[in-house]
Motif scaffolding. Structure first.
Motif, PDB file in Angstrom:
ATOM      1  N   ASP A 239       0.844  -1.187   0.000  1.00  0.00           N
ATOM      2  CA  ASP A 239       0.000   0.000   0.000  1.00  0.00           C
ATOM      3  C   ASP A 239       0.885   1.245   0.000  1.00  0.00           C
ATOM      4  OD1 ASP A 239      -1.814   1.986   0.378  1.00  0.00           O
ATOM      5  OD2 ASP A 239      -2.847   1.048   2.058  1.00  0.00           O
ATOM      6  N   PRO A 240       0.870   2.053  -1.059  1.00  0.00           N
ATOM      7  CA  PRO A 240       1.768   3.216  -1.137  1.00  0.00           C
ATOM      8  C   PRO A 240       1.480   4.245  -0.052  1.00  0.00           C
ATOM      9  CG  PRO A 240       0.171   3.234  -2.936  1.00  0.00           C
ATOM     10  CD  PRO A 240       0.072   1.904  -2.269  1.00  0.00           C
ATOM     11  N   ILE A 241       0.213   4.419   0.299  1.00  0.00           N
ATOM     12  CA  ILE A 241      -0.123   5.390   1.340  1.00  0.00           C
ATOM     13  C   ILE A 241       0.446   4.940   2.681  1.00  0.00           C
ATOM     14  CG2 ILE A 241      -2.032   6.473   2.590  1.00  0.00           C
ATOM     15  CD1 ILE A 241      -3.701   6.239   0.080  1.00  0.00           C
ATOM     16  N   LEU A 242       0.296   3.636   2.967  1.00  0.00           N
ATOM     17  CA  LEU A 242       0.827   3.108   4.222  1.00  0.00           C
ATOM     18  C   LEU A 242       2.346   3.180   4.260  1.00  0.00           C
ATOM     19  CD1 LEU A 242       0.254   1.734   6.914  1.00  0.00           C
ATOM     20  CD2 LEU A 242       0.284  -0.463   5.727  1.00  0.00           C
ATOM     21  N   LYS A 243       2.987   2.837   3.146  1.00  0.00           N
ATOM     22  CA  LYS A 243       4.451   2.905   3.109  1.00  0.00           C
ATOM     23  C   LYS A 243       4.936   4.337   3.304  1.00  0.00           C
ATOM     24  CE  LYS A 243       6.653   0.404   0.091  1.00  0.00           C
ATOM     25  NZ  LYS A 243       7.081  -0.208  -1.174  1.00  0.00           N
ATOM     26  N   SER A 244       4.244   5.291   2.651  1.00  0.00           N
ATOM     27  CA  SER A 244       4.622   6.692   2.806  1.00  0.00           C
ATOM     28  C   SER A 244       4.447   7.145   4.253  1.00  0.00           C
ATOM     29  CB  SER A 244       3.775   7.561   1.874  1.00  0.00           C
ATOM     30  OG  SER A 244       4.036   8.925   2.086  1.00  0.00           O
ATOM     31  N   ARG A 245       3.359   6.714   4.860  1.00  0.00           N
ATOM     32  CA  ARG A 245       3.106   7.076   6.247  1.00  0.00           C
ATOM     33  C   ARG A 245       4.159   6.470   7.168  1.00  0.00           C
ATOM     34  NH1 ARG A 245       1.589  10.622   9.907  1.00  0.00           N
ATOM     35  NH2 ARG A 245       0.592   9.692  11.733  1.00  0.00           N
ATOM     36  N   MET A 246       4.531   5.225   6.925  1.00  0.00           N
ATOM     37  CA  MET A 246       5.545   4.576   7.754  1.00  0.00           C
ATOM     38  C   MET A 246       6.891   5.278   7.616  1.00  0.00           C
ATOM     39  SD  MET A 246       4.529   0.565   7.151  1.00  0.00           S
ATOM     40  CE  MET A 246       5.930  -0.030   8.084  1.00  0.00           C
ATOM     41  N   ARG A 247       7.245   5.658   6.372  1.00  0.00           N
ATOM     42  CA  ARG A 247       8.512   6.390   6.162  1.00  0.00           C
ATOM     43  C   ARG A 247       8.483   7.739   6.866  1.00  0.00           C
ATOM     44  NH1 ARG A 247       8.211   4.211   0.786  1.00  0.00           N
ATOM     45  NH2 ARG A 247       7.167   6.127   0.106  1.00  0.00           N
ATOM     46  N   SER A 248       7.333   8.407   6.803  1.00  0.00           N
ATOM     47  CA  SER A 248       7.217   9.705   7.451  1.00  0.00           C
ATOM     48  C   SER A 248       7.362   9.575   8.967  1.00  0.00           C
ATOM     49  CB  SER A 248       5.862  10.333   7.102  1.00  0.00           C
ATOM     50  OG  SER A 248       5.676  11.547   7.790  1.00  0.00           O
ATOM     51  N   LEU A 249       6.720   8.553   9.543  1.00  0.00           N
ATOM     52  CA  LEU A 249       6.846   8.325  10.983  1.00  0.00           C
ATOM     53  C   LEU A 249       8.277   7.987  11.376  1.00  0.00           C
ATOM     54  CD1 LEU A 249       3.596   6.260  11.690  1.00  0.00           C
ATOM     55  CD2 LEU A 249       4.056   8.617  12.370  1.00  0.00           C
ATOM     56  N   ALA A 250       8.939   7.192  10.538  1.00  0.00           N
ATOM     57  CA  ALA A 250      10.329   6.823  10.826  1.00  0.00           C
ATOM     58  C   ALA A 250      11.230   8.060  10.787  1.00  0.00           C
ATOM     59  CB  ALA A 250      10.809   5.790   9.817  1.00  0.00           C
ATOM     60  N   ARG A 251      11.004   8.938   9.796  1.00  0.00           N
ATOM     61  CA  ARG A 251      11.812  10.167   9.716  1.00  0.00           C
ATOM     62  C   ARG A 251      11.559  11.061  10.919  1.00  0.00           C
ATOM     63  NH1 ARG A 251      10.424   9.956   4.116  1.00  0.00           N
ATOM     64  NH2 ARG A 251       8.697  11.393   4.510  1.00  0.00           N
ATOM     65  N   ASP A 252      10.298  11.175  11.322  1.00  0.00           N
ATOM     66  CA  ASP A 252       9.983  12.024  12.473  1.00  0.00           C
ATOM     67  C   ASP A 252      10.639  11.500  13.739  1.00  0.00           C
ATOM     68  OD1 ASP A 252       8.479  13.643  10.870  1.00  0.00           O
ATOM     69  OD2 ASP A 252       6.545  12.734  11.397  1.00  0.00           O
ATOM     70  N   ARG A 253      10.573  10.178  13.932  1.00  0.00           N
ATOM     71  CA  ARG A 253      11.197   9.607  15.131  1.00  0.00           C
ATOM     72  C   ARG A 253      12.716   9.792  15.113  1.00  0.00           C
ATOM     73  NH1 ARG A 253       7.015   5.491  14.794  1.00  0.00           N
ATOM     74  NH2 ARG A 253       8.303   4.275  13.364  1.00  0.00           N
ATOM     75  N   ALA A 254      13.329   9.592  13.937  1.00  0.00           N
ATOM     76  CA  ALA A 254      14.784   9.761  13.818  1.00  0.00           C
ATOM     77  C   ALA A 254      15.183  11.216  14.078  1.00  0.00           C
ATOM     78  CB  ALA A 254      15.249   9.318  12.436  1.00  0.00           C
ATOM     79  N   ARG A 255      14.366  12.155  13.566  1.00  0.00           N
ATOM     80  CA  ARG A 255      14.671  13.571  13.762  1.00  0.00           C
ATOM     81  C   ARG A 255      14.557  13.947  15.234  1.00  0.00           C
ATOM     82  NH1 ARG A 255      10.942  15.452  10.654  1.00  0.00           N
ATOM     83  NH2 ARG A 255      12.153  15.166   8.759  1.00  0.00           N
ATOM     84  N   GLN A 256      13.504  13.454  15.911  1.00  0.00           N
ATOM     85  CA  GLN A 256      13.347  13.766  17.325  1.00  0.00           C
ATOM     86  C   GLN A 256      14.483  13.175  18.151  1.00  0.00           C
ATOM     87  OE1 GLN A 256       9.486  12.315  18.363  1.00  0.00           O
ATOM     88  NE2 GLN A 256       8.382  13.811  17.107  1.00  0.00           N
ATOM     89  N   ARG A 257      14.866  11.934  17.824  1.00  0.00           N
ATOM     90  CA  ARG A 257      15.969  11.305  18.547  1.00  0.00           C
ATOM     91  C   ARG A 257      17.268  12.070  18.318  1.00  0.00           C
ATOM     92  NH1 ARG A 257      15.385   6.863  16.436  1.00  0.00           N
ATOM     93  NH2 ARG A 257      17.080   6.878  14.904  1.00  0.00           N
TER      94      ARG A 257
END
Length: 363
Positions: A239-257
């Protein structure tokens, strides 16, 4: 046989998606014994707090109604309607509290098990619901047998409770019959309260067991085969929407860390506003400086802002910042080609006021 084989192949626990889909379709675990227990609890509440006054009031009205019938006019049709309305109102007032408690108990029992939701699929007409064959399967199938066994066990269990608790009722009734009517009414009320409370206690145990069983049976019905789990995983990953959302969440978590690690940095190398690299070096910690954060544009400015708040030295070096930004990665040591340039900056920090101050340096 095919159905048994299919059940045997469902060895995997239901995924969150399978459970969520089942809930959206209205397929939820529900115990039929919980509302029954709630209704008995409503009767107990009524018997303890409302029954005595209600019964006395109704008895007083009926005594007047039956003992002095001459006080009620029945000469015309309107008189009969009026009398009917009075009797109906008195009886309705007596049972209104019971009805209210029963409705409240039924709603509470349903809400306690599942949050109310509107599911259109549950009210859509289906031929299987009126099919004699499907009805026969429901009655004489495994589920029908389980329900029959539960009902039989419920009756036997409640009967044992009643026999044990109400063994002295006969003697109490005989003793109450030789007292005045008011005292005898209290005896009957106490016996009724004990009777209903006993049944309610038995139903509490049955309802508790049925709640656990309904939840367990519901999860068993939702079990999946290994192939279904694989297909669902593939579908989710595709699912492209789900994959995009997962990548976005991963980037946000990495940025916060990464931002949370900036205050631990030893120095910042910046290309005034475009790039920022935060390095940490403690002699006994690592063999070479570690990149704790790096960013471009707005993230670079944020790194500098955090560094200024924590009094971390910032070195502005356009060439070094550009070349390092392309070749270093967060949480890794810097490549050997940058050892000399970074060592000079660390030496400046360690020398303190005696050495040159941080500023525009070049490697």
């Amino acid at each position: 046989m095919a159905e048994d084989t299919d059940k045997d192949s469902k060895t995997e626990e239901a995924t969150e998606k399978k459970i969520r889909d089942a809930m959206e379709k209205g397929n939820l675990p529900f115990s039929r014994e919980a509302p029954i227990f709630a209704s008995f609890l409503a009767f107990v509440t009524f018997a303890l707090f409302f029954a005595y006054d209600t019964i006395l009031h109704l008895a007083s009205f009926l005594a007047t109604f039956l003992e002095r019938p001459n006080e009620w006019r029945l000469e015309t049709e309107l008189d009969a309607i009026s009398l009917y309305q009075v009797v109906f109102f008195e009886i309705a007032r007596a049972i209104l509290i019971v009805m209210f408690l029963l409705v409240a108990a039924a709603i509470a029992a349903s809400v306690f098990q599942n949050i109310p939701r509107f599911v259109g699929d549950r009210i859509m007409p289906k031929l299987s619901r009126i099919s004699p064959l499907e009805g026969w399967k429901r009655i004489f199938g495994v589920k029908g047998f389980v329900e029959f066994a539960k009902s039989l066990g419920k009756v036997l269990f409640a009967t044992v409770f009643l026999v044990f608790v109400m063994s002295d009722v006969h003697a109490r009734l005989l003793a109450g019959m030789v007292t005045n009517p008011v005292s005898f009414g209290l005896v009957i009320r106490d016996i009724a309260v004990e009777l209903i409370t006993t049944v309610a206690l038995a139903m509490a145990l049955i309802a508790g067991a049925d709640l656990l069983w309904s939840r367990f049976h519901w999860l068993q019905e939702l079990r999946m085969t290994k192939q279904e789990v694989k297909d669902e995983l593939k579908q989710a990953e595709g699912d492209p929407i789900l994959k995009s959302r997962m990548r976005s969440l991963a980037r946000d978590r990495a940025r916060q860390r990464m931002m949370s690690a900036v205050p631990r940095a030893t120095l910042i190398i910046a290309n005034p506003t475009h790039y920022s690299i935060a390095l940490r070096y403690v002699r006994d910690e690592t063999a070479a400086p570690i990149v704790v954060a790096k960013g471009q544009d707005l993230i670079a400015l944020k790194i500098r802002e955090i560094a200024e708040e924590n009094n971390i030295p910032i070195f502005e070096d356009v060439t070094l910042a550009r070349s390092m930004f392309k070749q270093v990665s967060v949480d890794n040591m810097i490549p050997p080609q940058f050892y000399h340039a970074v060592a000079e900056l660390i030496r400046i920090i360690q020398n303190g006021p005696k050495g040159p101050k941080p500023g525009n340096l070049s490697s």
